[in-house]
Each structure stands twice: as C-alpha cells, then as structure tokens.
Scaffold this motif. Structure first.
Motif, PDB file in Angstrom:
ATOM      1  N   LYS A  85       1.122  -1.053   0.185  1.00 12.36           N
ATOM      2  CA  LYS A  85       0.227  -0.220   0.056  1.00 12.36           C
ATOM      3  C   LYS A  85       0.881   1.102  -0.249  1.00 12.36           C
ATOM      4  O   LYS A  85       0.536   2.856  -0.520  1.00 12.36           O
ATOM      5  CB  LYS A  85      -0.898  -0.169   1.124  1.00 12.36           C
ATOM      6  CG  LYS A  85      -1.876  -1.065   0.863  1.00 12.36           C
ATOM      7  CD  LYS A  85      -2.592  -1.026   2.073  1.00 12.36           C
ATOM      8  CE  LYS A  85      -3.924  -1.398   2.243  1.00 12.36           C
ATOM      9  NZ  LYS A  85      -5.026  -2.196   3.153  1.00 12.36           N
ATOM     10  N   LYS A  86       1.462   0.995   0.587  1.00 13.55           N
ATOM     11  CA  LYS A  86       2.689   2.287   0.703  1.00 13.55           C
ATOM     12  C   LYS A  86       3.733   1.868  -0.293  1.00 13.55           C
ATOM     13  O   LYS A  86       3.698   3.024  -0.998  1.00 13.55           O
ATOM     14  CB  LYS A  86       3.600   2.213   1.917  1.00 13.55           C
ATOM     15  CG  LYS A  86       2.934   1.778   3.130  1.00 13.55           C
ATOM     16  CD  LYS A  86       2.922   3.702   3.719  1.00 13.55           C
ATOM     17  CE  LYS A  86       1.869   3.570   5.124  1.00 13.55           C
ATOM     18  NZ  LYS A  86       1.397   4.635   5.652  1.00 13.55           N
ATOM     19  N   ALA A  87       4.531   1.296  -0.891  1.00 13.47           N
ATOM     20  CA  ALA A  87       5.132   1.792  -1.878  1.00 13.47           C
ATOM     21  C   ALA A  87       4.849   0.351  -2.954  1.00 13.47           C
ATOM     22  O   ALA A  87       4.671  -1.220  -3.121  1.00 13.47           O
ATOM     23  CB  ALA A  87       6.231   0.674  -1.644  1.00 13.47           C
ATOM     24  N   ILE A  88       3.834   0.636  -4.254  1.00 10.92           N
ATOM     25  CA  ILE A  88       3.179  -0.149  -4.770  1.00 10.92           C
ATOM     26  C   ILE A  88       4.383  -0.232  -6.388  1.00 10.92           C
ATOM     27  O   ILE A  88       3.787  -2.310  -6.832  1.00 10.92           O
ATOM     28  CB  ILE A  88       2.279   0.687  -6.424  1.00 10.92           C
ATOM     29  CG1 ILE A  88       1.163   1.784  -5.110  1.00 10.92           C
ATOM     30  CG2 ILE A  88       1.677   0.257  -7.170  1.00 10.92           C
ATOM     31  CD1 ILE A  88       0.471   2.806  -6.004  1.00 10.92           C
ATOM     32  N   ARG A  89       5.448  -0.457  -5.962  1.00 11.47           N
ATOM     33  CA  ARG A  89       6.425  -1.366  -6.913  1.00 11.47           C
ATOM     34  C   ARG A  89       6.410  -2.670  -6.395  1.00 11.47           C
ATOM     35  O   ARG A  89       6.886  -3.385  -7.240  1.00 11.47           O
ATOM     36  CB  ARG A  89       7.716  -0.949  -6.888  1.00 11.47           C
ATOM     37  CG  ARG A  89       8.007  -0.636  -5.310  1.00 11.47           C
ATOM     38  CD  ARG A  89      10.220   0.371  -5.733  1.00 11.47           C
ATOM     39  NE  ARG A  89       9.764   0.953  -6.184  1.00 11.47           N
ATOM     40  CZ  ARG A  89      10.916   0.935  -6.503  1.00 11.47           C
ATOM     41  NH1 ARG A  89      12.440   1.478  -6.239  1.00 11.47           N
ATOM     42  NH2 ARG A  89      11.275   2.187  -7.999  1.00 11.47           N
ATOM     43  N   PHE A  90       5.993  -3.249  -5.011  1.00  9.13           N
ATOM     44  CA  PHE A  90       6.258  -3.971  -4.034  1.00  9.13           C
ATOM     45  C   PHE A  90       4.915  -5.194  -5.153  1.00  9.13           C
ATOM     46  O   PHE A  90       5.249  -6.610  -4.616  1.00  9.13           O
ATOM     47  CB  PHE A  90       5.925  -4.507  -3.239  1.00  9.13           C
ATOM     48  CG  PHE A  90       7.635  -4.280  -2.708  1.00  9.13           C
ATOM     49  CD1 PHE A  90       8.708  -4.572  -2.671  1.00  9.13           C
ATOM     50  CD2 PHE A  90       7.736  -2.920  -2.465  1.00  9.13           C
ATOM     51  CE1 PHE A  90      10.327  -4.406  -2.189  1.00  9.13           C
ATOM     52  CE2 PHE A  90       9.389  -2.337  -1.957  1.00  9.13           C
ATOM     53  CZ  PHE A  90      10.021  -2.848  -2.551  1.00  9.13           C
ATOM     54  N   LYS A  91       3.393  -4.581  -5.306  1.00  8.70           N
ATOM     55  CA  LYS A  91       3.105  -5.203  -5.831  1.00  8.70           C
ATOM     56  C   LYS A  91       3.589  -6.204  -7.103  1.00  8.70           C
ATOM     57  O   LYS A  91       3.752  -6.263  -7.701  1.00  8.70           O
ATOM     58  CB  LYS A  91       1.531  -4.245  -6.521  1.00  8.70           C
ATOM     59  CG  LYS A  91       1.245  -3.664  -5.238  1.00  8.70           C
ATOM     60  CD  LYS A  91      -0.132  -3.342  -5.218  1.00  8.70           C
ATOM     61  CE  LYS A  91      -1.351  -3.049  -4.253  1.00  8.70           C
ATOM     62  NZ  LYS A  91      -2.386  -2.305  -4.953  1.00  8.70           N
ATOM     63  N   GLY A  92       2.862  -7.253  -7.589  1.00  9.69           N
ATOM     64  CA  GLY A  92       3.408  -8.284  -8.557  1.00  9.69           C
ATOM     65  C   GLY A  92       3.844  -9.344  -8.451  1.00  9.69           C
ATOM     66  O   GLY A  92       4.031  -9.763  -9.473  1.00  9.69           O
TER      67      GLY A  92
END
Length: 113
Positions: A85-92
């Motif tokens: 939620k804080k760092a979208i780059r970790f999604k996926g």
C-alpha cells in the motif's frame, strides 16, 4: 531483512511500546555511549508515540509471531500487504532488492508517526 529486523532488540521494544498510544519512549544506545563516552555524554532521546498506523501494527504482529518459539512457519502476508500500500512497486511479486524493502518498510513506519 525481516528475520534480521525481528532479532533487533531495540526495534522489538519500540514496537511493543508503539502499541500503546500516548506513551513516551526513552531510547538509549549503549553501543554509541561506549564509543563516545570519552568525548561527550549522549543523552537519551524521548519520543512521544501517537496511535500506531497499519504498517507499524503489521510489523509488530510479524515480530511477535517470529519470537514465538512454538510457531512453525511465519508468513508476513499482512505486513507485505501494508508495504504494498505504501510502495506499489512491490505488488505483483516481482523480484526486488532487499535493501529496497528495508528502505520502504522503515520509511513507511516513520511516516506513520
């Protein structure tokens, strides 16, 4: 990174204190005091804590689970969800460097102060 953080005594104590909003935490660094005791005395820092945010609470839950000796496998699902939620780059679930996770995790908890 998460295993190392869960074995950091100062962080564990701060997270335990952070669950109780409105408390004042005194942070002393014995390692620094030993290094600098000849030049000057380092005063402890006093920090008043507000209501912890969701990332901080998830980190506290994870660290608590890691300390339970009877617990088998610990999965940081909630903590990971809060980091995303804080760092979208970790999604996926793409591969990221561990230092990036450390940076976003600690920065995210700091901004919740």
């Amino acid at each position: 990174i998460l295993q190392n953080l869960s074995q950091t005594p100062v962080l564990r104590e701060l997270l335990k204190e952070a669950k109780m909003p409105g408390t004042t935490v005194k942070i002393e660094s014995p390692e620094l005091c030993m290094l600098c005791c000849f030049s000057f005395k380092q005063e402890p820092q006093l920090i008043k804590l507000d209501q912890p945010g969701p990332l901080t609470l998830a980190m506290h839950q994870f660290v608590t689970e890691m300390q339970e000796t009877k617990k088998g496998v610990v999965t940081p699902k909630e903590l990971f969800a809060q980091v995303c939620k804080k760092a979208i780059r970790f999604k996926g679930y793409q591969q990221q460097d561990s230092h990036e996770l450390l940076r976003y995790l600690l920065d995210g908890m700091r901004t919740e102060e």
